[in-house]
Design a protein around this motif. Structure first.
Motif, PDB file in Angstrom:
ATOM      1  N   ARG B 304     -33.550 -34.413 -38.085  1.00  0.00           N
ATOM      2  CA  ARG B 304     -32.294 -33.705 -38.349  1.00  0.00           C
ATOM      3  C   ARG B 304     -32.637 -32.530 -39.251  1.00  0.00           C
ATOM      4  O   ARG B 304     -32.898 -32.688 -40.441  1.00  0.00           O
ATOM      5  CB  ARG B 304     -31.320 -34.682 -39.021  1.00  0.00           C
ATOM      6  CG  ARG B 304     -29.971 -34.091 -39.285  1.00  0.00           C
ATOM      7  CD  ARG B 304     -29.032 -35.108 -39.943  1.00  0.00           C
ATOM      8  NE  ARG B 304     -28.053 -34.396 -40.744  1.00  0.00           N
ATOM      9  CZ  ARG B 304     -27.384 -34.925 -41.753  1.00  0.00           C
ATOM     10  NH1 ARG B 304     -27.579 -36.186 -42.094  1.00  0.00           N
ATOM     11  NH2 ARG B 304     -26.524 -34.208 -42.432  1.00  0.00           N
ATOM     12  N   ASN B 306     -31.153 -30.149 -40.750  1.00  0.00           N
ATOM     13  CA  ASN B 306     -30.408 -29.819 -41.972  1.00  0.00           C
ATOM     14  C   ASN B 306     -30.203 -31.045 -42.873  1.00  0.00           C
ATOM     15  O   ASN B 306     -29.321 -31.046 -43.724  1.00  0.00           O
ATOM     16  CB  ASN B 306     -29.074 -29.153 -41.637  1.00  0.00           C
ATOM     17  CG  ASN B 306     -28.132 -30.078 -40.872  1.00  0.00           C
ATOM     18  OD1 ASN B 306     -28.481 -31.213 -40.567  1.00  0.00           O
ATOM     19  ND2 ASN B 306     -26.952 -29.584 -40.576  1.00  0.00           N
ATOM     20  N   GLN B 307     -31.022 -32.069 -42.705  1.00  0.00           N
ATOM     21  CA  GLN B 307     -30.896 -33.261 -43.542  1.00  0.00           C
ATOM     22  C   GLN B 307     -31.147 -32.912 -45.016  1.00  0.00           C
ATOM     23  O   GLN B 307     -32.119 -32.260 -45.357  1.00  0.00           O
ATOM     24  CB  GLN B 307     -31.925 -34.304 -43.086  1.00  0.00           C
ATOM     25  CG  GLN B 307     -31.784 -35.648 -43.779  1.00  0.00           C
ATOM     26  CD  GLN B 307     -32.728 -36.684 -43.165  1.00  0.00           C
ATOM     27  OE1 GLN B 307     -33.427 -36.407 -42.201  1.00  0.00           O
ATOM     28  NE2 GLN B 307     -32.738 -37.869 -43.735  1.00  0.00           N
ATOM     29  N   PRO B 308     -30.246 -33.347 -45.892  1.00  0.00           N
ATOM     30  CA  PRO B 308     -30.455 -33.047 -47.312  1.00  0.00           C
ATOM     31  C   PRO B 308     -31.824 -33.528 -47.811  1.00  0.00           C
ATOM     32  O   PRO B 308     -32.316 -34.567 -47.362  1.00  0.00           O
ATOM     33  CB  PRO B 308     -29.301 -33.797 -47.987  1.00  0.00           C
ATOM     34  CG  PRO B 308     -28.204 -33.737 -46.962  1.00  0.00           C
ATOM     35  CD  PRO B 308     -28.921 -33.922 -45.644  1.00  0.00           C
ATOM     36  N   PHE B 309     -32.417 -32.744 -48.674  1.00  0.00           N
ATOM     37  CA  PHE B 309     -33.680 -33.021 -49.355  1.00  0.00           C
ATOM     38  C   PHE B 309     -34.908 -32.888 -48.449  1.00  0.00           C
ATOM     39  O   PHE B 309     -35.864 -32.221 -48.805  1.00  0.00           O
ATOM     40  CB  PHE B 309     -33.689 -34.403 -50.034  1.00  0.00           C
ATOM     41  CG  PHE B 309     -32.634 -34.550 -51.101  1.00  0.00           C
ATOM     42  CD1 PHE B 309     -32.813 -33.972 -52.357  1.00  0.00           C
ATOM     43  CD2 PHE B 309     -31.444 -35.228 -50.858  1.00  0.00           C
ATOM     44  CE1 PHE B 309     -31.846 -34.085 -53.348  1.00  0.00           C
ATOM     45  CE2 PHE B 309     -30.464 -35.338 -51.835  1.00  0.00           C
ATOM     46  CZ  PHE B 309     -30.665 -34.766 -53.077  1.00  0.00           C
ATOM     47  N   SER B 313     -34.831 -27.466 -42.603  1.00  0.00           N
ATOM     48  CA  SER B 313     -34.018 -26.334 -43.056  1.00  0.00           C
ATOM     49  C   SER B 313     -33.479 -26.528 -44.468  1.00  0.00           C
ATOM     50  O   SER B 313     -32.771 -25.661 -44.968  1.00  0.00           O
ATOM     51  CB  SER B 313     -32.809 -26.151 -42.119  1.00  0.00           C
ATOM     52  OG  SER B 313     -33.221 -25.991 -40.799  1.00  0.00           O
ATOM     53  N   ALA B 314     -33.795 -27.647 -45.113  1.00  0.00           N
ATOM     54  CA  ALA B 314     -33.128 -27.979 -46.376  1.00  0.00           C
ATOM     55  C   ALA B 314     -33.385 -26.936 -47.465  1.00  0.00           C
ATOM     56  O   ALA B 314     -32.554 -26.750 -48.362  1.00  0.00           O
ATOM     57  CB  ALA B 314     -33.553 -29.367 -46.862  1.00  0.00           C
ATOM     58  N   ALA B 316     -34.561 -23.685 -46.469  1.00  0.00           N
ATOM     59  CA  ALA B 316     -34.833 -22.493 -45.661  1.00  0.00           C
ATOM     60  C   ALA B 316     -33.810 -21.423 -45.992  1.00  0.00           C
ATOM     61  O   ALA B 316     -32.612 -21.680 -45.986  1.00  0.00           O
ATOM     62  CB  ALA B 316     -34.764 -22.846 -44.178  1.00  0.00           C
ATOM     63  N   LYS B 318     -32.284 -17.604 -45.214  1.00  0.00           N
ATOM     64  CA  LYS B 318     -32.257 -16.457 -44.315  1.00  0.00           C
ATOM     65  C   LYS B 318     -32.363 -15.188 -45.152  1.00  0.00           C
ATOM     66  O   LYS B 318     -31.857 -15.116 -46.256  1.00  0.00           O
ATOM     67  CB  LYS B 318     -30.985 -16.457 -43.464  1.00  0.00           C
ATOM     68  CG  LYS B 318     -31.204 -17.032 -42.071  1.00  0.00           C
ATOM     69  CD  LYS B 318     -30.036 -16.735 -41.140  1.00  0.00           C
ATOM     70  CE  LYS B 318     -30.327 -17.297 -39.745  1.00  0.00           C
ATOM     71  NZ  LYS B 318     -29.188 -17.131 -38.832  1.00  0.00           N
ATOM     72  N   TYR B 333     -31.434 -20.318 -56.191  1.00  0.00           N
ATOM     73  CA  TYR B 333     -30.716 -20.585 -54.948  1.00  0.00           C
ATOM     74  C   TYR B 333     -31.073 -21.956 -54.382  1.00  0.00           C
ATOM     75  O   TYR B 333     -30.782 -22.253 -53.232  1.00  0.00           O
ATOM     76  CB  TYR B 333     -30.997 -19.494 -53.904  1.00  0.00           C
ATOM     77  CG  TYR B 333     -30.240 -18.216 -54.196  1.00  0.00           C
ATOM     78  CD1 TYR B 333     -28.906 -18.098 -53.833  1.00  0.00           C
ATOM     79  CD2 TYR B 333     -30.849 -17.153 -54.846  1.00  0.00           C
ATOM     80  CE1 TYR B 333     -28.197 -16.944 -54.116  1.00  0.00           C
ATOM     81  CE2 TYR B 333     -30.148 -15.994 -55.133  1.00  0.00           C
ATOM     82  CZ  TYR B 333     -28.817 -15.895 -54.761  1.00  0.00           C
ATOM     83  OH  TYR B 333     -28.119 -14.747 -55.033  1.00  0.00           O
ATOM     84  N   GLU B 334     -31.722 -22.791 -55.202  1.00  0.00           N
ATOM     85  CA  GLU B 334     -32.082 -24.140 -54.751  1.00  0.00           C
ATOM     86  C   GLU B 334     -31.643 -25.134 -55.806  1.00  0.00           C
ATOM     87  O   GLU B 334     -31.858 -24.926 -56.995  1.00  0.00           O
ATOM     88  CB  GLU B 334     -33.602 -24.242 -54.570  1.00  0.00           C
ATOM     89  CG  GLU B 334     -34.088 -23.458 -53.365  1.00  0.00           C
ATOM     90  CD  GLU B 334     -35.598 -23.309 -53.309  1.00  0.00           C
ATOM     91  OE1 GLU B 334     -36.272 -23.647 -54.301  1.00  0.00           O
ATOM     92  OE2 GLU B 334     -36.083 -22.833 -52.274  1.00  0.00           O
ATOM     93  N   HIS B 335     -31.064 -26.250 -55.366  1.00  0.00           N
ATOM     94  CA  HIS B 335     -30.557 -27.228 -56.340  1.00  0.00           C
ATOM     95  C   HIS B 335     -31.664 -28.043 -56.977  1.00  0.00           C
ATOM     96  O   HIS B 335     -31.498 -28.559 -58.074  1.00  0.00           O
ATOM     97  CB  HIS B 335     -29.489 -28.125 -55.707  1.00  0.00           C
ATOM     98  CG  HIS B 335     -29.965 -29.078 -54.672  1.00  0.00           C
ATOM     99  ND1 HIS B 335     -29.686 -30.428 -54.724  1.00  0.00           N
ATOM    100  CD2 HIS B 335     -30.693 -28.890 -53.542  1.00  0.00           C
ATOM    101  CE1 HIS B 335     -30.213 -31.026 -53.657  1.00  0.00           C
ATOM    102  NE2 HIS B 335     -30.818 -30.112 -52.937  1.00  0.00           N
ATOM    103  N   ARG B 346     -38.800 -22.368 -47.178  1.00  0.00           N
ATOM    104  CA  ARG B 346     -39.148 -21.530 -46.025  1.00  0.00           C
ATOM    105  C   ARG B 346     -38.275 -20.289 -46.048  1.00  0.00           C
ATOM    106  O   ARG B 346     -37.086 -20.370 -46.280  1.00  0.00           O
ATOM    107  CB  ARG B 346     -38.940 -22.285 -44.712  1.00  0.00           C
ATOM    108  CG  ARG B 346     -39.966 -23.399 -44.508  1.00  0.00           C
ATOM    109  CD  ARG B 346     -39.525 -24.359 -43.433  1.00  0.00           C
ATOM    110  NE  ARG B 346     -39.349 -23.668 -42.185  1.00  0.00           N
ATOM    111  CZ  ARG B 346     -38.292 -23.797 -41.382  1.00  0.00           C
ATOM    112  NH1 ARG B 346     -37.311 -24.596 -41.710  1.00  0.00           N
ATOM    113  NH2 ARG B 346     -38.216 -23.131 -40.260  1.00  0.00           N
ATOM    114  N   LEU B 348     -36.838 -17.476 -43.762  1.00  0.00           N
ATOM    115  CA  LEU B 348     -36.666 -17.258 -42.331  1.00  0.00           C
ATOM    116  C   LEU B 348     -36.579 -15.775 -42.017  1.00  0.00           C
ATOM    117  O   LEU B 348     -36.126 -14.989 -42.830  1.00  0.00           O
ATOM    118  CB  LEU B 348     -35.389 -17.949 -41.850  1.00  0.00           C
ATOM    119  CG  LEU B 348     -35.308 -19.442 -42.119  1.00  0.00           C
ATOM    120  CD1 LEU B 348     -33.990 -19.996 -41.615  1.00  0.00           C
ATOM    121  CD2 LEU B 348     -36.461 -20.158 -41.446  1.00  0.00           C
ATOM    122  N   GLU B 392     -41.384 -19.464 -36.837  1.00  0.00           N
ATOM    123  CA  GLU B 392     -41.322 -20.718 -37.614  1.00  0.00           C
ATOM    124  C   GLU B 392     -42.008 -21.891 -36.932  1.00  0.00           C
ATOM    125  O   GLU B 392     -42.728 -22.650 -37.555  1.00  0.00           O
ATOM    126  CB  GLU B 392     -39.870 -21.128 -37.897  1.00  0.00           C
ATOM    127  CG  GLU B 392     -39.264 -20.461 -39.103  1.00  0.00           C
ATOM    128  CD  GLU B 392     -38.941 -19.012 -38.849  1.00  0.00           C
ATOM    129  OE1 GLU B 392     -38.844 -18.622 -37.664  1.00  0.00           O
ATOM    130  OE2 GLU B 392     -38.804 -18.253 -39.823  1.00  0.00           O
TER     131      GLU B 392
END
Lengths: 543, 543
Positions: B304, B306-309, B313-314, B316, B318, B333-335, B346, B348, B392
């Protein structure tokens, strides 16, 4: 769909016993930041129309400063009937050393001519000084002046970027940024958990603090969450319980990184589990599942099978229980009735899916009482779904399927043969060539024609319509507006099944068709034939 | 991986300032109820070993009454070094009219010889009378006697099925079922939200009520949530905040319907965001991403993204920001720092963001100090991205791009021509035909060959390798394992650009390549050529 109630979400909510919660969709802007997501102009218009249809209050269409496609969207969306739905254009506060009225971003927002503008500004002191490279006071001026300028043209929603992180770093400054926006005339304070790292108890505490600090202003609060901690739904509900009356998110939670909050889950939870709130003006949620799948198909994304409420597996029960027992007690193994959101129970050992789709369409064809015909249609759907067909966004092909099974389909032509030749670039022209040869029969007449194209499918499309225009001149009005390819089982390399979805238009309406084969040429041909047959059958209808 | 701390989660937690929370994994039992999930015996043993390695306290291996595979699992898992991890066998309370010691399910649990047994019982009065068809008192006896029997053999965890629904229907009876299990000697009361429909505030209230009712018993509480309302993570955290010291779930949240709670998100949230709790004995979480992907691969499920952590894409981002700003401010921009969970940032596409990709790869090619070359590579990436390329997942094509720009690419063959012919189904064979004709030059030798396939791309793939195997016999080892097609700008119908991604393997490693064209045949050809060139360049490398 039930008629919208008179309780408009923005109408004086304090006098209502049940609190309306406005839904704000940003699928077309924040959602398009998701990896692999790219919408065409027509995709965006199609989605906007669907969102209006189910009664979503705000639809953010794009960022007009960023690209021409979004500018065109705002021009064309004005021609759609959006009902009570307000279209929003998105932008940022003015640049640091520029008047609001001279700023290109501000001008682009005004030029979009939308009833609402959503403007994002900085909350977090670190971002102001390090990313924006402005002083803290300059940022407050930028927020206040930009809001005041926009408020002369439209309703302003203020998106407070990084609000929760910013509040934890410097609560006093974070609240001042909201006060600047409210003083400038923004009607909505939207608190954003931009990085998605906040916990529900923090959302509650900080949302309450923000409301207390703004109590002298005539504003409402919204919440905008990202799912980086897998808490976006809980965080949004926590903000609503703390007083927010608007939830921003995207359909299916598509969006950057782990996505935005999934509005499907928000709408379903607020409507079905929280009796003190009302969403979508009290409308039925029966089209939620269809909406979810429509957005996945339009974005050319895989469905998420286990998605709450609308996933294919959301009400799927693995066997082991006797069917009779399942039917008796199924409701005790399900948290809601799947029909409430337009989904259906599936018993995985058997192939019962599809029936509710069929029943939904059957009304149109007056078939609902013909149990035998319904059974035949169901069997055909099951057979085709096993091959990789999906009819959710191919409603024209589904319409033809019903006609075929019920004996009401009369083909307008017969395919004798089609062939494509394609290969490497021509040295002289520099074009990779593709040619199609088509032979068809209409009545007793044979039509033979050939066409060139940018690729084999483009050539087939041109060839098919060229060969048919002698018999059916009206087909010259048709053009393809979208073409999507998906490998259905991608585990077998190029020998896997290929699903082709086509969207066609005659300039007035558009329709979707589908073809599946292990050969992309054949799959495309099937979808093209359905597209033409659908158009010809529509015209053959008695007025 | 860091060494486990001495603070074992079950060791006297009340004396610790930081509360240990035990993790209970049921991927192998409840997870295997997910649609499309089926584990072999070896799969189950491999996963169990990985779970022990990262320090998960309880691993539920299966339901020994239900099938032979699970019986074999419990025999073989005893030979593994599971460290401090306790293996659990799962079963139900004894049958209605049978002594515990005679019940086949009870016997199967004892025969599994595990240090722990997890026994599920009915909480909800409706289920007792309608599904179990027992009286309410009979059910209490079944719970009490079954627990007492099992407690003579192992530590007993009592799973209270439908606890939250049952409590809402009949709180007094629901609490009596827990008291029966506690009196029988169960050490853990695990409160199950079986249908996944409960809200966080209800979890808090009912978990507190259950603890109050059991205060005279020496028991701890666990929580077992399903994700039907997309609230499983929040619900589990709410239960922990209300006093539960064990969380049950599955890796990646696989499981029936919408799945169980995702233990990845539970572990990461408790460890990284809740300083008053400790999980996995304080171990590092650096192997979480690898564990997640290992379980997906073993279950043969798609990751998945966009799975958290742990999703691809967690973290990633743009593009759109200047590279310098991203590098400077990425953490804002990252928690969390993605490295904490073994994931990575990543950047993109977009004109400027490609540079950090390039820099990441450049290390491998020793180019980092060659600013001029870096500039040329960047320019080429921008040019290709504007055409629709995405590197990618096409790292082999990216590798060849760097070789080409830096003058280190020597083609192993020259394409003279390729052509495909495809069309409708042959009347005799029933097959939609596709044929490829290929002409290549290797050194001074011309190779000309043809091949058939299921579709034009399948034929091209077969033809290319057939034409080359005279010169490069090792190419017969290559096969395609995945093939993806996407229309890059789907607004122009079939004349739009088409992106083809191919994944190839030689049985040892796999690599991804890409091709873009307005013609799907040409796009596929480019990706196929890169696949073959990558393999030949890898082999040409000095050892």
């Amino acid at each position: 769909m039930t008629a919208p109630s008179d309780a408009s979400p923005s109408a004086n909510p304090d006098n209502l016993a049940v609190q309306p919660i406005a839904i704000y969709d940003t699928t077309l802007r924040d959602g398009s930041q998701g990896e692999g997501v790219s919408f065409s102009l027509q995709d965006k218009l199609n989605i906007a129309a669907r969102l209006a249809e189910i009664g979503i209050e705000f639809v953010e269409g794009g960022y007009p400063l960023s690209n021409e496609k979004d500018v065109a969207f705002f021009e064309q969306v004005r021609k759609l009937d959006m009902g009570k739905t307000k279209v929003c254009a998105f932008g940022m506060t003015r640049r640091r050393s520029m008047k609001a009225e001279d700023d290109p971003g501000m001008k682009a927002l005004v030029a979009a001519q939308t009833p609402c503008c959503t403007m994002v500004g900085k909350t977090w002191d670190y971002h102001v000084t390090e990313v924006l490279r402005a002083t803290l006071d300059e940022n407050l001026d930028m927020i206040g002046e930009s809001t005041a300028f926009l408020a002369k043209h439209s309703e302003v929603l203020y998106d407070a970027e990084h609000f929760f992180d910013g509040y934890r770093a410097n609560p006093e400054y974070a609240l001042k940024t909201l006060q600047a926006a409210a003083s400038g005339g923004a009607k909505w304070m939207v608190l954003c958990d931009t990085n998605g790292g906040t916990l529900p108890e923090q959302i509650t505490e900080i949302t309450l603090a923000a409301q207390a600090a703004l109590q002298d202003h005539d504003v409402q609060f919204g919440i905008h969450c990202h799912n980086d901690s897998e808490l976006a739904v809980a965080n949004s509900l926590a903000a609503v319980d703390a007083g927010a009356t608007q939830v921003q998110g995207t359909i299916n939670g598509i969006g950057e990184r782990c996505g935005n909050v999934d509005l499907i889950a928000i709408i379903a939870n607020l409507s079905l589990k929280k009796p003190n709130y009302e969403v979508l003006g009290g409308r039925s949620l029966k089209s939620l599942t269809e909406l979810s799948r429509f957005v996945y198909e339009t974005a050319n994304l895989q469905w998420r099978g286990n998605q709450p409420f609308v996933g294919q597996s959301a009400f799927a029960h693995k066997g082991g229980m006797h069917v009779h027992a399942i039917n008796k007690a199924a409701s005790t193994y399900e948290h809601i009735d799947p029909a409430l959101v337009g989904n259906e129970r599936r018993i995985l050992v058997s192939e019962l899916s599809g029936r509710s789709n069929i029943e939904a369409v059957a009304g149109k064809h007056n078939l609902a009482d013909d149990k035998e015909l319904m059974g035949k249609i169901l069997a055909e759907v099951v057979r085709l779904e096993n091959q990789g067909y999906q009819f959710e966004s191919a409603t024209a092909s589904f319409d033809l399927l019903i006609k075929r099974v019920s004996g009401k389909f009369t083909p307008h032509f017969e395919t004798i043969k089609y062939r494509i030749v394609a290969g490497d670039r021509d040295v002289q022209s520099g074009v990779a060539f593709a040619e199609a040869i088509i032979k068809l029969k209409v009545g007793d007449t044979l039509w033979f024609d050939a066409a060139e194209g940018h690729g084999p499918v483009n050539a087939l499309d041109a060839g098919l319509r060229k060969a048919l225009t002698g018999a059916y001149p009206q087909l010259s009005e048709i053009s393809l507006i979208d073409y999507k390819v998906r490998v259905v089982d991608s585990g077998c390399g190029t020998a896997a099944s290929i699903r082709v979805n086509i969207e066609s238009t005659d300039g007035k309406e558009s329709w979707g068709t589908i073809g599946v084969s292990d050969n992309i040429i054949e799959a495309s041909w099937k979808a093209l034939v359905d597209s033409v047959e659908y158009k010809l059958h529509q015209e053959a209808k008695p007025a």
